[in-house]
Design an enzyme around this catalytic site. Sequence first.
Site, PDB file in Angstrom:
ATOM      1  N   ASP A 220       0.823  -1.217   0.000  1.00 51.70           N
ATOM      2  CA  ASP A 220       0.000   0.000   0.000  1.00 51.70           C
ATOM      3  C   ASP A 220       0.860   1.271   0.000  1.00 51.70           C
ATOM      4  O   ASP A 220       1.808   1.388   0.778  1.00 51.70           O
ATOM      5  CB  ASP A 220      -0.888   0.054   1.255  1.00 51.70           C
TER       6      ASP A 220
ATOM      7  N   HIS B 242      -0.999   4.600  -0.468  1.00 52.89           N
ATOM      8  CA  HIS B 242      -1.958   5.535   0.141  1.00 52.89           C
ATOM      9  C   HIS B 242      -1.494   6.994   0.122  1.00 52.89           C
ATOM     10  O   HIS B 242      -1.479   7.673   1.159  1.00 52.89           O
ATOM     11  CB  HIS B 242      -2.289   5.106   1.576  1.00 52.89           C
TER      12      HIS B 242
ATOM     13  N   ASP C  86      -3.874  -0.113  -3.699  1.00 51.73           N
ATOM     14  CA  ASP C  86      -4.057   0.916  -2.660  1.00 51.73           C
ATOM     15  C   ASP C  86      -3.022   2.043  -2.821  1.00 51.73           C
ATOM     16  O   ASP C  86      -2.277   2.375  -1.887  1.00 51.73           O
ATOM     17  CB  ASP C  86      -4.031   0.312  -1.249  1.00 51.73           C
TER      18      ASP C  86
ATOM     19  N   HIS D 134      -8.862  -0.120  -2.458  1.00 55.69           N
ATOM     20  CA  HIS D 134      -9.028   1.329  -2.649  1.00 55.69           C
ATOM     21  C   HIS D 134      -9.005   1.749  -4.119  1.00 55.69           C
ATOM     22  O   HIS D 134      -9.109   2.935  -4.414  1.00 55.69           O
ATOM     23  CB  HIS D 134      -7.974   2.105  -1.860  1.00 55.69           C
TER      24      HIS D 134
ATOM     25  N   HIS E 270      -3.564  -8.346  -3.249  1.00 54.33           N
ATOM     26  CA  HIS E 270      -3.671  -7.268  -2.267  1.00 54.33           C
ATOM     27  C   HIS E 270      -4.064  -7.733  -0.862  1.00 54.33           C
ATOM     28  O   HIS E 270      -3.469  -7.338   0.135  1.00 54.33           O
ATOM     29  CB  HIS E 270      -4.661  -6.198  -2.733  1.00 54.33           C
TER      30      HIS E 270
ATOM     31  N   HIS F 182      -2.191  -4.607   2.473  1.00 54.89           N
ATOM     32  CA  HIS F 182      -3.522  -4.368   3.043  1.00 54.89           C
ATOM     33  C   HIS F 182      -3.553  -4.087   4.541  1.00 54.89           C
ATOM     34  O   HIS F 182      -4.509  -3.541   5.048  1.00 54.89           O
ATOM     35  CB  HIS F 182      -4.409  -5.572   2.702  1.00 54.89           C
TER      36      HIS F 182
HETATM   37 MN   LIG Z   1      -6.160  -2.318   1.387  1.00 55.98          MN
END
Ligand SMILES: [Mn+2]
Length: 298
Positions: free
Chosen positions: A59, A61, A87, A120, A169, A249
């Site tokens: 991830d 983000h 993500d 996401h 993921h 994740h």
């Molecule tokens: Mn996730």
Amino acid sequence: MIDKPFLDNIIREPYKISKLDFQYISQILRRAEEIFKEEKLLLEFNLDDSKSEVWVIGDIHGNLETLQRLIEIIDEKKPEFVIFLGDIVDRGTSQLECLILVLALKIRYPNRYYLLKGNHETLEMNKAYGFFQEFKYRFNDQKKFDEVLAVYNVLPFCALVNKGILCLHGGIPEDIAILRKLKGLKPRDIASVFKTIAKSLVQIMWNDPKSDLKGFSESFRGPGIKSFGEDVFNDFMNEYNLKYLIRAHEVFPEGYRWFFNERLLSIFSSANYRGKFSPNPASYAVIKNNLVKPKLIK
Ligand SMILES: [Mn+2]
């Protein structure tokens, strides 16, 4: 025109992405969509050289600092393939920059960089966790977000390295036949088999491993999402002769975590994801000679 000099420029200086007019963002989204459309939902990589490396990234983000650091290390060490586990957006301060940077890398080096779908890479999550609002605010028109969704709709779900290392993921789904069902499918085929794979696709993006659990159990994350224990994990791995699973994740204070007798590696590539009072180092995984090693980013 999103030619090579243009892409090299934003790859080198991704902070410039926030200044781009929508026409450039749009061209990047459409070109990326065209490339992903032709990939398989289950990617397969086979390395013939025992020295070749595949890097797996968790991830992001919206954490552009960590992503840029990763790209520096990638430029230096030159792995043969780089697989992002999804993500890329939501929550962080540079979500558009991170998404466009990853897509620019994909367009510039389509046979080197790969992106899988995380939970996401969906409209519902982007509405709940910020990317949709950020995009709408920047470009003043929520209809333009359809071009982002068009990319999400054609992303692959899993990657299999040397027939023995599976990357995704979230986690394994309850349907043990899912990899046979996915094999060979392209994004355009999803509609015709949607009923038989939809639930599994959600679970691939959302499920979590849990120590000391037997079977699958309901997850705190929501309806239809499961935690899975070592027994069903081993069943799944044995079904396909898999040696390792690499997933993302979940964030851990130590940066990554091994589960299930070191056959499942959980990585996360956004440093200090919950802020400075709950620090975590960013991690990624290196596959080399059919072994998996976690790495921390300094
Ligand atoms: Mn996730």
